[in-house]
Scaffold this active site. Structure first.
Site, mmCIF file in Angstrom:
data_model
loop_
_atom_site.group_PDB
_atom_site.id
_atom_site.type_symbol
_atom_site.label_atom_id
_atom_site.label_comp_id
_atom_site.label_asym_id
_atom_site.label_seq_id
_atom_site.Cartn_x
_atom_site.Cartn_y
_atom_site.Cartn_z
ATOM 1 N N HIS A 222 0.617 -1.343 -0.265
ATOM 2 C CA HIS A 222 -0.126 0.339 -0.059
ATOM 3 C C HIS A 222 0.358 1.389 -0.303
ATOM 4 C CE1 HIS A 222 -3.139 2.488 0.372
ATOM 5 N NE2 HIS A 222 -3.945 2.406 1.727
ATOM 6 N N HIS B 233 -2.409 -2.763 -10.010
ATOM 7 C CA HIS B 233 -3.218 -1.674 -8.569
ATOM 8 C C HIS B 233 -4.593 -2.755 -8.928
ATOM 9 C CE1 HIS B 233 -5.542 1.311 -7.213
ATOM 10 N NE2 HIS B 233 -4.629 1.928 -7.448
ATOM 11 N N ASP C 202 2.999 5.613 -7.017
ATOM 12 C CA ASP C 202 3.667 5.279 -5.976
ATOM 13 C C ASP C 202 5.409 5.652 -7.040
ATOM 14 O OD1 ASP C 202 2.361 5.769 -3.670
ATOM 15 O OD2 ASP C 202 1.772 3.879 -3.418
HETATM 16 C C1 LIG Z 1 -0.958 -3.595 -6.096
HETATM 17 C C2 LIG Z 1 -1.024 -4.515 -5.954
HETATM 18 C C3 LIG Z 1 -0.739 -5.114 -4.494
HETATM 19 C C4 LIG Z 1 -2.192 -5.168 -6.451
HETATM 20 O O1 LIG Z 1 -3.071 -6.147 -6.061
HETATM 21 P P1 LIG Z 1 -3.886 -7.678 -7.143
HETATM 22 O O2 LIG Z 1 -4.669 -6.840 -7.382
HETATM 23 O O3 LIG Z 1 -3.482 -8.704 -5.897
HETATM 24 O O4 LIG Z 1 -2.578 -7.864 -7.790
HETATM 25 P P2 LIG Z 1 -2.544 -9.732 -8.371
HETATM 26 O O5 LIG Z 1 -1.583 -9.697 -7.765
HETATM 27 O O6 LIG Z 1 -4.038 -9.995 -8.689
HETATM 28 O O7 LIG Z 1 -2.085 -9.091 -9.381
HETATM 29 C C5 LIG Z 1 -2.263 -10.136 -11.324
HETATM 30 C C6 LIG Z 1 -1.386 -10.309 -11.174
HETATM 31 O O8 LIG Z 1 0.065 -9.190 -11.944
HETATM 32 C C7 LIG Z 1 1.349 -10.124 -11.484
HETATM 33 N N1 LIG Z 1 2.001 -8.939 -10.506
HETATM 34 C C8 LIG Z 1 0.983 -7.674 -9.800
HETATM 35 N N2 LIG Z 1 1.777 -6.795 -9.194
HETATM 36 C C9 LIG Z 1 2.776 -7.307 -9.532
HETATM 37 C C10 LIG Z 1 4.263 -5.719 -8.970
HETATM 38 N N3 LIG Z 1 4.148 -4.752 -8.936
HETATM 39 N N4 LIG Z 1 5.341 -6.874 -10.097
HETATM 40 C C11 LIG Z 1 5.371 -8.469 -10.194
HETATM 41 N N5 LIG Z 1 4.336 -8.428 -10.649
HETATM 42 C C12 LIG Z 1 3.075 -8.166 -10.386
HETATM 43 C C13 LIG Z 1 0.931 -10.330 -10.144
HETATM 44 O O9 LIG Z 1 2.184 -10.927 -9.527
HETATM 45 C C14 LIG Z 1 -0.133 -11.620 -10.979
HETATM 46 O O10 LIG Z 1 0.435 -12.393 -11.239
HETATM 47 P P3 LIG Z 1 -0.089 -13.868 -11.377
HETATM 48 O O11 LIG Z 1 -0.979 -13.808 -11.924
HETATM 49 O O12 LIG Z 1 1.158 -14.269 -12.832
HETATM 50 O O13 LIG Z 1 0.093 -14.535 -10.035
HETATM 51 C C15 LIG Z 1 0.306 -5.300 -6.973
HETATM 52 O O14 LIG Z 1 0.068 -5.258 -7.982
HETATM 53 C C16 LIG Z 1 1.506 -4.960 -5.787
HETATM 54 O O15 LIG Z 1 1.704 -5.769 -5.142
HETATM 55 N N6 LIG Z 1 2.236 -4.055 -6.917
HETATM 56 C C17 LIG Z 1 3.334 -3.590 -5.773
HETATM 57 C C18 LIG Z 1 3.571 -2.866 -4.854
HETATM 58 C C19 LIG Z 1 2.565 -1.543 -5.099
HETATM 59 O O16 LIG Z 1 3.517 -1.009 -6.318
HETATM 60 N N7 LIG Z 1 1.597 -1.123 -4.246
HETATM 61 C C20 LIG Z 1 0.539 -0.249 -3.980
HETATM 62 C C21 LIG Z 1 -0.476 -0.381 -4.688
HETATM 63 S S1 LIG Z 1 -1.275 1.490 -5.336
#
Ligand SMILES: CC(C)(COP(=O)(O)OP(=O)(O)OC[C@H]1O[C@@H](n2cnc3c(N)ncnc32)[C@H](O)[C@@H]1OP(=O)(O)O)[C@@H](O)C(=O)NCCC(=O)NCCS
Length: 381
Positions: free
Chosen positions: A220, A266, A317
């Site tokens: 987050h 996201h 971010d």
């Molecule tokens: C923001 C976040 C928590 C959203 O999570 P979510 O909605 O549950 O997204 P998912 O985990 O379902 O992502 C879908 C796919 O994209 C991949 N993915 C998503 N964000 C990724 C990232 N930052 N780096 C690499 N792979 C990523 C996931 O591993 C998943 O792959 P899979 O289907 O092969 O397992 C996630 O994208 C993340 O952890 N981002 C990095 C942290 C970040 O920047 N947070 C700020 C949010 S505003």
């Protein structure tokens, strides 16, 4: 067993009504205004007023609001002492979490749940949080104490107070703009935490303390700090492409401990976060003044790879990291800056929750052992 099973992470679940922010694939709106429009035509305090009071302020309302918030830019002496006694090794987010909890002890309105008291507390926290962040900078980075300038925006004052000196007008303007972009985002994890706490009829300081804890995590708000540490790591390897390829190899070889690329992805914006594109432009503008365009070049290279290889876009971010770095702010203060902004969204949601409150109490599907009998200790071996 419940009738409707939610997806993991409550993805796609609408958990309630809200009139504060509308998240659309075309962009984010605060109370009906597009944030791009707000960022171009208003300062953060106007947006704070909009979120807390429901409408943009008139000139007189704005002057009175700014003066009220600025008059709250001080901390009870007990909170000052507590912050000064905290170990310098803790993350500043932990300091803020404890500081807000303590602020509640010395707030005469703390247990008053009337709308007037909730508004007073919201405005007070909006003034107090930057002062707590500034105090931390004085304690840890030994910067000079800077009294807030009543003619400056809250963003410019926050930046000056963190640096202990006057930043450039452009940096102050961009800082204030980032506070607008960070202010509110419907039922994100920290806001939902605040609403959950409020739904038990607990007090505002408890809800904000919980929200700060939720925001701290790198999935987050903590992602802006993680993204900058990642840029520094990339710089050490010498190339974003090499860094990205190494990470892909690691993930291929370690499917159970895959590393994420911070500042990407996201839950809601799958085709890109408009806020990120706006802040990238501002950071680019800032780089003409700082001469640090290398961070944006590096960020763009990684962004292109992520799009090509994974079709994942950057979130807010990501550019926040290189914008704040160029301003000379210590990295562990990026998420506390987010707190100084999101306090407005949290407080708006806390008040909205109270207006139509019903305790938030979802169900779980039980997956543990079936009914069994207790074997007395003597027979358990
Ligand atoms: C923001 C976040 C928590 C959203 O999570 P979510 O909605 O549950 O997204 P998912 O985990 O379902 O992502 C879908 C796919 O994209 C991949 N993915 C998503 N964000 C990724 C990232 N930052 N780096 C690499 N792979 C990523 C996931 O591993 C998943 O792959 P899979 O289907 O092969 O397992 C996630 O994208 C993340 O952890 N981002 C990095 C942290 C970040 O920047 N947070 C700020 C949010 S505003």
């Amino acid at each position: 067993m419940s009738e409707v099973k939610a997806k993991a992470g409550l993805e796609g679940i609408v958990a309630g009504d809200s009139a504060i922010a509308e998240v659309t694939q075309q962009g984010l709106r605060y109370r009906g205004y597009d944030i791009e429009d707000l960022a171009r035509n208003a300062c953060f305090e106007e947006v704070a007023y909009l979120l807390l009071h429901g409408e943009l302020p008139t000139k007189a309302q704005f002057a009175a609001f700014r003066s009220r918030v600025q008059s709250e830019m001080k901390l009870p002496p007990q909170v000052v002492r507590a912050i000064q006694d905290m170990p310098t090794s803790i993350p500043p987010m932990d300091m803020l979490r404890s500081a807000v909890s303590l602020m509640g002890h010395y707030d005469a309105d703390a247990q008053d749940m009337s709308k007037a008291a909730m508004l007073r507390k919201s405005e007070r926290l909006l003034g107090q949080l930057p002062v707590a962040v500034a105090l931390w900078c004085q304690k840890t980075a030994k910067v000079a104490a800077m009294p807030p300038d009543s003619n400056l925006t809250l963003g410019a004052n926050l930046l000056n107070m963190m640096l202990g000196k006057k930043a450039s007008p452009l940096a102050g303007k961009i800082m204030d703009g980032t506070l607008i972009l960070y202010a509110e985002h419907d039922f994100n994890a920290s806001t939902f935490t605040a609403r959950g706490i409020t739904s038990t009829l607990s007090d505002m300081h408890s809800a904000v303390t919980g929200a700060i804890g939720a925001l701290k995590g790198p999935l987050h708000g903590g992602a802006n700090e993680a993204a900058m540490n990642q840029f520094l790591e990339i710089e050490k390897t010498g190339s974003a492409t090499k860094w990205f390829n190494d990470l892909q190899t690691h993930n291929k070889n370690n499917p159970n401990s895959k590393k994420l690329i911070m500042g990407f992805g996201h839950r809601v914006y799958k085709n890109g976060d408009h806020r990120a594109a706006m802040l990238r432009e501002w950071s680019m503008e800032l780089s003409k003044e700082t001469g640090q365009g290398k961070w944006i070049t590096m960020a763009d290279e990684l962004q292109a790879l992520m799009l090509k290889e994974k079709n994942i876009h950057p979130n807010l971010d990501y550019p926040a990291a290189h914008a704040y770095y160029q301003m000379g702010i210590p990295i562990d203060l990026y998420t506390p800056i987010f707190v100084c902004s999101r306090i407005t969204g949290w407080c708006a949601h806390i008040m909205e929750q109270l207006e139509h409150n019903r305790i938030i109490r979802p169900l779980s599907d039980y997956t543990g052992p079936a009914l069994r009998k207790v074997v007395p200790m003597a027979q358990r071996g």
